[in-house]
Design an enzyme around this catalytic site. Structure first.
Site, PDB file in Angstrom:
ATOM      1  N   GLU A  14       0.372 -43.158 -34.819  1.00  0.00           N
ATOM      2  CA  GLU A  14       0.340 -43.110 -33.369  1.00  0.00           C
ATOM      3  C   GLU A  14       0.780 -41.713 -32.980  1.00  0.00           C
ATOM      4  OE1 GLU A  14       0.494 -43.083 -29.478  1.00  0.00           O
ATOM      5  OE2 GLU A  14       2.148 -42.409 -30.708  1.00  0.00           O
ATOM      6  N   CYS A  62       5.039 -46.313 -26.049  1.00  0.00           N
ATOM      7  CA  CYS A  62       4.233 -46.562 -27.229  1.00  0.00           C
ATOM      8  C   CYS A  62       3.449 -47.857 -27.115  1.00  0.00           C
ATOM      9  CB  CYS A  62       5.158 -46.624 -28.435  1.00  0.00           C
ATOM     10  SG  CYS A  62       4.261 -47.061 -29.921  1.00  0.00           S
ATOM     11  N   CYS A  65       4.662 -50.288 -30.695  1.00  0.00           N
ATOM     12  CA  CYS A  65       5.916 -51.047 -30.743  1.00  0.00           C
ATOM     13  C   CYS A  65       6.359 -51.362 -29.322  1.00  0.00           C
ATOM     14  CB  CYS A  65       6.993 -50.262 -31.464  1.00  0.00           C
ATOM     15  SG  CYS A  65       7.445 -48.754 -30.625  1.00  0.00           S
ATOM     16  N   HIS A  69      10.701 -51.157 -26.976  1.00  0.00           N
ATOM     17  CA  HIS A  69      11.291 -50.366 -25.895  1.00  0.00           C
ATOM     18  C   HIS A  69      11.595 -51.248 -24.693  1.00  0.00           C
ATOM     19  CE1 HIS A  69      10.775 -46.650 -28.004  1.00  0.00           C
ATOM     20  NE2 HIS A  69       9.540 -46.998 -28.296  1.00  0.00           N
ATOM     21  N   ARG A 469       9.775 -49.598 -36.693  1.00  0.00           N
ATOM     22  CA  ARG A 469       9.965 -48.344 -37.415  1.00  0.00           C
ATOM     23  C   ARG A 469      11.421 -47.947 -37.595  1.00  0.00           C
ATOM     24  NH1 ARG A 469       5.916 -49.075 -35.195  1.00  0.00           N
ATOM     25  NH2 ARG A 469       3.839 -48.533 -35.924  1.00  0.00           N
ATOM     26  N   SER A 492      11.299 -42.981 -34.628  1.00  0.00           N
ATOM     27  CA  SER A 492      10.568 -41.803 -35.089  1.00  0.00           C
ATOM     28  C   SER A 492      11.229 -40.500 -34.644  1.00  0.00           C
ATOM     29  CB  SER A 492       9.114 -41.858 -34.623  1.00  0.00           C
ATOM     30  OG  SER A 492       8.457 -42.934 -35.256  1.00  0.00           O
ATOM     31  N   CYS A 536       5.356 -42.615 -35.465  1.00  0.00           N
ATOM     32  CA  CYS A 536       4.891 -42.890 -34.121  1.00  0.00           C
ATOM     33  C   CYS A 536       5.430 -41.784 -33.237  1.00  0.00           C
ATOM     34  CB  CYS A 536       5.364 -44.237 -33.639  1.00  0.00           C
ATOM     35  SG  CYS A 536       4.875 -44.460 -31.936  1.00  0.00           S
ATOM     36  N   CYS A 539       6.405 -42.417 -29.513  1.00  0.00           N
ATOM     37  CA  CYS A 539       7.771 -42.932 -29.522  1.00  0.00           C
ATOM     38  C   CYS A 539       8.772 -41.787 -29.684  1.00  0.00           C
ATOM     39  CB  CYS A 539       7.971 -43.877 -30.704  1.00  0.00           C
ATOM     40  SG  CYS A 539       7.721 -45.602 -30.306  1.00  0.00           S
TER      41      CYS A 539
HETATM   42  N1  NFV Z   1       9.298 -44.913 -33.662  1.00  0.00           N
HETATM   43  C1  NFV Z   1       8.948 -45.836 -33.072  1.00  0.00           C
HETATM   44 FE1  NFV Z   1       8.318 -47.163 -32.191  1.00  0.00          FE
HETATM   45  C2  NFV Z   1       8.582 -48.370 -33.371  1.00  0.00           C
HETATM   46  N2  NFV Z   1       8.619 -49.197 -34.209  1.00  0.00           N
HETATM   47  C3  NFV Z   1       9.931 -47.564 -31.470  1.00  0.00           C
HETATM   48  O1  NFV Z   1      10.944 -47.859 -30.989  1.00  0.00           O
HETATM   49  O2  NFV Z   1       6.513 -47.043 -32.586  1.00  0.00           O
HETATM   50 NI1  NFV Z   1       5.681 -46.497 -31.454  1.00  0.00          NI
END
Ligand code: NFV
Ligand code: HEM
Ligand code: HEM
Ligand code: SF4
Ligand code: SF4
Ligand code: F3S
Ligand SMILES: [Mg+2]
Lengths: 542, 400, 234
Positions: A14, A62, A65, A69, A469, A492, A536, A539
């Site tokens: 990502e 993101c 995931c 968040h 992640r 990330s 990601c 992120c």
């Molecule tokens: N790094 C990250 Fe995420 C995840 N898993 C986060 O909180 O992916 Ni877009």
């Protein structure tokens, strides 16, 4: 003579990631820089808004995931208020997060990471009957395994290759000597690549059942969840369970065996510890198991220097971020409550390379007690293993006995990938229990899904959770009932971190050091190790 | 001809119109058939290998035909177009975004035709999915631009940051900005589809104070685009737009915001399953209350369905499993431009909208209005007293 | 008319004479508008924050729909009244000319008027037209508000009912929707205007009384009967 290699864009992740490495005459990586090349400015956008909107906004960090968040922001505001959501809300959140984990891990292993291990072209030359035997050697009842099915897959792949239009598979690194799977193994995993396309949809539906949709569910609120009708509806719970079993079956009879196959043929790399990196591991703990939200499925703790005999307790004050090498203004390492985000882009040097000794990335540099930390599946599994968690120990011991690898082999690219799979299994094993817990709690007459609460005039709080992640934290300061400051330190961000004041590399960078490239024009090994973190970047920067 | 029969009861005008449309469609499908590169995989075989019967496929085609507001005689054409979709070269750009739109398309109906179309789309470039990285990835892009110039569909996910000369986003070893890449690719494309509210209108990164000066593609590049709005949008809306392009070589009818009318012509509110509760005055007062358990309307907890054009309430998400209102949370208006600012706070009704720079200071329109009214009344009182005190209006003869 | 007004200010203790100020049409228009606006404010604010009626069966209740219906009925009456008022401004034979809304262009007089209203001077400024300068601005502004509330109201209406009249309006309103930033924007402006009307009523009614007392010309009754009283030369 050192030679610089730029890999930008890193695909199958990502976001927008650029990796630069320097290799020596033997094509061995001697230095590395990781840079994110997109900034969107969420932390500034959040200011002045209603704290209750933070979850839906930060969710747009993101699209992979999403839920994490949403949850972290909600937890942060709940922490600021001091409100605890009811049991049903905790369980529903776990169910949604569980669905996200299952989905994310399957998609990552097959669609994002798979082609780093599997040579699709080699799969064409496999003998289907050998593939059947091989699949059976790692699993009693392999997923969708038969000579006819494998022939079918080969037919599709052949048609694809012969059409001359490889589309997304064009210009890949087929035939690179770093591909080590024999043709039948390539065929087995390639066939699961196709199966996984469907299975991941089922996992996504699991999230949507209580989340309203996937990605970007819309059901969390400060104080609880909104999907009370779905929770009270037994057929809805049944739908969830039904899908869970389908996904679980895939994990047990495809994903896990495929990882065992990979471990068989990439064993040496694991033992050599290729891609290990900083060897400091951090886990905030995730999936609350009791109504005080203390017990966690993933234990909380810190491991330093790869020493599994000691797990340190987390001291939140030791979490800092700094921007010496990041495209922001600011000085010194500061705790996220005091963090700020002031962009200061300085671009590339005259050769078009990253200015490695100056600022070179939109990712900030988070540190724990001044040290770079790896977060994610490997960190969670190691922290769990080292703190003696029974379920995690069982899983790790099982892997070790089946592969014959030493525990230390976990400190590697392969180990990271295997840990992710163990985690998928752990979640798949535990989700069903949460559904049943939910049912019995509702049967006992508890229908609450929300605890009444109001935004205080001023307060501060943090939400700490485990995203797929890794360790995710959001820190919020509320003044005048509005967001006065908001800082997110994302998995990330930890992993893709650039160097810090002291010049310590971030985990991606460190993991690349020492890697030998079979063909410097095909940076397969770089990508494999970077992908093992499941980057990601949306992120990481936000 | 079937068309004539079908419209024998209809007005001449309508018949002529559909006749015309059918001709255009036939001509265009033939043209596409000649022009498009050969498929990687035969459509019938794809259907077979996924266990989709011809009947199921045709059923899906007739649903899509109706969705696109075409009469049933177009169903075979839709089937033909669907079979050709996997020959259409697609270049997909990821700019300032979260990849949620890509994810949403990867997670469409199962088992269904939409997902087969999406799975088999000829993605010549898509960073999230392609095997090659770095230079090899860039090579894929330049090859596609050359080989399929004027033929490929450019799909853009993500806004274009215009601040800092576009440098908030760079891609590739040469550090080209997102703006430069989008401009180049869009100029060579047969059509530009904006997937999601980011590329359509800027979306979250463009929310106040828009730190990177992010813009939607149409605004940034000054071109016209089809906007499949939503955060993320429903995959059906994307597939339908592709089919329409294959059928007619043209964009479907759009609203003033570039959204296909067949998908975005009605509001969420108009087909919401909770609508009877709205009319009856039955509202959820707080999350999880008795009314929430009974499925009352979410208007008072901030549902923006009445101001949001989209078909979520009809098609739902993840193969009809659910949608935000079904999950008990109101719609946040994610298909509308600037919804983060305009519809904030998201969990309060519009009557509680707080002008953003003042948000949280309890500055909703009603609060300000009530406050001003109080002040005014106080002022009037003071003025009245003052008048008495100053003796205004006393008979003063000539002065009056 | 202007000369007669000038004249009327000159005499002292001259006899009071009734003079026709407003046409019947104007009076009806004014009071119909006033009633509509009051009803619209109340029903509108209710639509913004409806009450939940928990008891009873859903299919037997229709409270929100009823209030919205009332709001729409009076909304359309107001729309008609507005159009009528504009018609009067341009075509009426009586005193309601559109030019009267621009008396405020005379800035010097505005200054004087402000001083008068602020009770700084007790000297009542002269009217050169039908309205005082501030009145002209206020009424002009008010009509502008009515215009905006009608437009935003129609935009909201057209989005609700795409058939028949709603559909016809939508042909125009879909273009206007963007000007107001979509339905949410239109709704917000509609809502803010509501408070504008509340404020206006407070000030407008007070000043009407105040002016009546101050000028002794029967301003209040004038908008009912159509007549003001003034000291006559005769
Ligand atoms: N790094 C990250 Fe995420 C995840 N898993 C986060 O909180 O992916 Ni877009
Ligand atoms: C002085 C005049 C008016 C006032 C004070 C007024 C006030 C209001 C208010 C406060 C709302 C609720 C807004 C909210 O809080 O979200 C509303 C809604 C509405 N008004 Fe008006 N309004 C007026 C005139 C009109 C007119 C002329 C029309 C058009 C015919 C109209 C049509 C509507 C419609 C359609 C709605 C939305 C109802 C719904 O969503 O169901 N209004 N109005
Ligand atoms: C106490 C009694 C009132 C008096 C003496 C009065 C007097 C006036 C006068 C002299 C005008 C200018 C007439 C014109 O040029 O149209 C006017 C305009 C207006 N008044 Fe009143 N008013 C009163 C109460 C109200 C109330 C209660 C409302 C509304 C709820 C109202 C609404 C309006 C409106 C909307 C206009 C401007 C429209 C127009 O110019 O036609 N008035 N009023
Ligand atoms: S529209 Fe929404 S889901 Fe799509 S990329 Fe933008 S933020 Fe993500
Ligand atoms: S829940 Fe939302 S969309 Fe549905 S009826 Fe209520 S206000 Fe309308
Ligand atoms: S929030 Fe978006 S997904 Fe649909 S229900 Fe509302 S438009
Ligand atoms: Mg941050």
């Amino acid at each position: 003579m050192a030679r610089r290699i730029i890999v930008d864009p890193i695909t199958r992740i990502e976001g927008h990631l650029r990796i630069e490495v320097e290799i020596d005459d033997q094509n061995r990586v001697v230095d590395a820089w990781s840079s994110a090349t997109l900034w969107r400015g969420f932390e500034l956008i959040l200011k002045g808004r209603d704290p209750r909107d933070a979850g839906l906004i930060t969710q747009r960090f993101c699209g992979v995931c999403t839920y994490s968040h949403y949850e972290a922001a909600t937890l942060a505001v709940e922490d600021a208020i001091g409100v605890v959501p009811p049991k049903n809300a905790r369980l529903i959140r776990n169910l949604i997060q569980g669905a996200q984990y299952l989905h994310d891990k399957i998609v990552h292993f097959y669609h994002l990471h798979g082609l780093d291990w599997v040579d699709i072209v080699s799969a064409l030359s496999a003998r289907p009957d050998e593939a059947v035997d091989l699949a059976r050697s790692v699993c009693e009842t392999p997923y969708n395994c038969s000579v006819t099915h494998y022939e079918e897959v080969q037919k599709r792949l052949t048609a694809f290759v012969q059409s001359g239009r490889l589309g997304p598979f064009a210009h890949a690194y087929w035939g690179n000597p770093s591909y080590k799977l024999p043709p039948p193994a390539n065929l087995v995993i390639a066939s699961h690549y196709l199966d996984a396309l469907s299975v991941q949809r089922v996992a996504a539906q699991m999230m949507a059942l209580f989340g309203g949709k996937n990605p970007h569910p819309q059901t969390l609120v400060v104080g609880g969840v909104t999907s009370v009708m779905d929770a009270l509806n037994t057929s809805r719970l049944g739908e969830y369970l039904y899908r869970l079993r389908e996904v679980k079956k895939f994990i047990e009879t495809a994903y896990l065996p495929d990882v065992l196959l990979a471990a068989r043929y990439y064993k040496d790399e694991g033992i050599a510890g290729i891609g290990a990196g900083v060897k400091n591991y951090l886990s905030y703990g995730g999936f609350p198991l009791d109504d005080q939200w203390h017990g966690k499925l993933f234990p909380r703790g810190v491991i330093l220097g790869g020493n599994l005999s000691q797990v340190y307790e987390i001291d939140e004050k030791k979490i800092t971020e700094e921007v010496t090498h990041s495209w922001y203004e600011g000085q010194g390492a500061v705790h996220p409550y005091d963090g700020e985000t002031r962009p200061n882009y300085t671009g590339f040097d005259e050769q078009g390379n990253l200015k490695g000794s100056e600022k070179y990335s939109w990712v900030k540099a988070p540190r724990y007690d001044g040290k770079p930390m790896e977060v994610g599946p490997l960190a969670r599994i190691l922290v769990g293993y080292a703190s003696g968690d029974k379920k995690i120990r069982e899983l790790v011991d099982g892997l070790i006995s089946k592969t014959g690898l030493p525990t230390e082999a976990l400190f590697s690219t392969l180990g990271r990938t295997a840990a992710r799979c163990l985690e998928a299994k752990l979640i798949a094993d535990n989700v069903e229990g949460w559904v049943l817990e939910l049912v019995s709690n509702i049967k006992a007459g508890d229908q609450r899904t929300w605890t009444r609460c109001d935004i205080p005039k001023s307060a501060q709080g943090r939400g700490m959770t485990e995203a797929p992640r890794g360790s995710l934290g959001h820190w919020i300061r509320i003044e005048n009932k509005a967001i006065a400051n908001y800082q997110a330190v994302v998995p990330s961000t930890w992993n893709a971190s650039p160097r810090d004041e002291k010049g310590q590399r971030g985990p991606y960078e460190e993991a690349l050091i020492g890697i030998l490239l079979a063909n410097p024009d095909q940076p397969l090994e770089i990508i494999r190790t970077i992908h093992s973190f499941d980057p990601c970047l949306a992120c990481a920067v936000h | 001809m079937a068309l004539d029969e079908m419209f024998s009861n209809q007005s001449e005008e309508l018949r002529a119109c559909y006749n015309d449309l059918m001709k255009r469609c036939e001509v265009h499908l033939d043209k596409m058939h000649q022009k498009l590169p050969p498929p990687k995989d035969r459509w019938n075989e794809i259907l077979n290998s996924h266990g989709v019967s011809r009947r199921d496929f045709l059923k899906w085609c007739s649903i899509m035909t109706a969705a696109l507001a075409l009469p049933p005689v177009f169903t075979p054409k839709v089937a033909k177009a669907a079979g050709m979709a996997n020959r259409l070269p697609v270049v997909w750009l990821n700019l300032a975004e979260c990849t949620g739109c890509t994810e949403a398309l990867l997670r469409t109906a199962y088992p269904g035709i939409d997902d087969l179309i999406l799975d088999t789309l000829s993605l010549e470039y898509h960073e999230t999915l392609m095997a090659a990285s770095g230079y090899q990835a860039e090579e894929c892009l330049s090859e596609a631009l050359e080989k399929f110039a004027g033929q490929f569909v450019c799909v853009i996910e993500g806004a274009i940051p215009m601040g800092l000369n576009g440098k908030y986003l760079t891609i590739g070893a040469k550090g080209k900005t997102g703006y430069e890449i989008a401009k180049e690719v869009a100029s060579k494309a047969a059509m530009v589809i904006c997937i999601g509210s980011c590329s359509s209108y800027g979306n979250i990164q463009a929310a106040r104070p828009n730190p990177t000066k992010a813009r939607g593609v149409a605004e940034a590049l000054k071109i016209s685009t089809v906007n499949i709005a939503g955060c993320p949008p429903n995959a059906t809306n994307f597939v339908g737009t592709l089919l329409h392009y294959l059928l007619f070589g043209a964009l479907p009818a759009l609203d003033r915001l570039g959204r296909p009318l067949w998908a975005y012509g009605k509001r969420i509110h108009d087909f919401c399953e909770r609508r009877p509760h709205y009319d009856a005055g039955e509202f959820v007062e707080e999350w999880g209350d008795e009314y929430a358990k009974r499925g009352f309307c979410l208007y008072k907890v901030g549902c923006k369905g009445p101001y949001t054009y989209a078909n979520c309430s009809q098609v739902r998400f993840n193969q009809g499993v659910s949608w935000p209102v079904m999950a008990g949370h109101g719609c946040i208006g994610c298909t509308e431009p600037d919804f983060w600012d305009k519809m904030a706070p998201l969990e309060k009704p519009m009557a509680d909208h707080a002008p953003l720079p003042l948000a949280g200071v309890e500055a909703t329109a009603d609060e300000i209005g009530l406050g001003l009214t109080m002040v005014t009344l106080a002022g009037i009182g003071a003025h009245a007293l003052g008048s008495v005190f100053r003796g205004v209006g006393k008979e003063k003869g000539g002065e009056e | 008319m202007i000369s007669s007004m000038k004249k009327r200010r000159q005499g002292r203790a001259k006899p009071l004479v009734a003079r026709k100020q407003w046409s019947v049409a104007m009076c009806i228009n004014h009071w119909a508008m006033a009633v509509c606006i009051v009803i619209l404010i109340i029903s509108g604010l209710y639509i913004g924050r409806p009450l939940t009626i928990g008891a009873g069966e859903t299919w037997q209740k229709f409270s929100m729909a009823k209030v919205r219906f009332i709001h729409l009925i009076f909304g359309f009456i107001l729309t008609a009244l507005f159009i009528w008022r504009i018609y009067l401004a341009f075509f009426s034979r009586f005193h309601a000319d559109w030019k009267d809304f621009f008396a405020w262009l005379d800035l010097k007089s505005v200054y004087h008027q402000v001083k008068f209203y602020m009770l700084i001077t007790t000297q009542m400024p002269e009217h050169t037209g039908l309205y005082g300068t501030l009145q002209s601005a206020a009424y002009g502004f008010l009509l502008l508000m009515v215009f905006l509330v009608v437009i935003t109201g129609l935009i909201l209406y057209a989005a609700l009912y795409r058939a028949g009249l709603g559909g016809a309006i939508y042909m125009f309103s879909r273009h206007l929707e963007g000007v107001f930033g979509g339905l949410a924007g239109a709704r917000l402006i509609h809502h803010i205007l509501t408070w504008g009307f509340v404020l206006f009523i407070c000030v407008h009614t007070y000043l009407a009384f105040w002016y009546d007392i101050v000028s002794k010309r029967g301003t209040i009754s004038s908008i009912i009967s159509g007549r003001v009283f003034e000291h006559s030369d005769i």
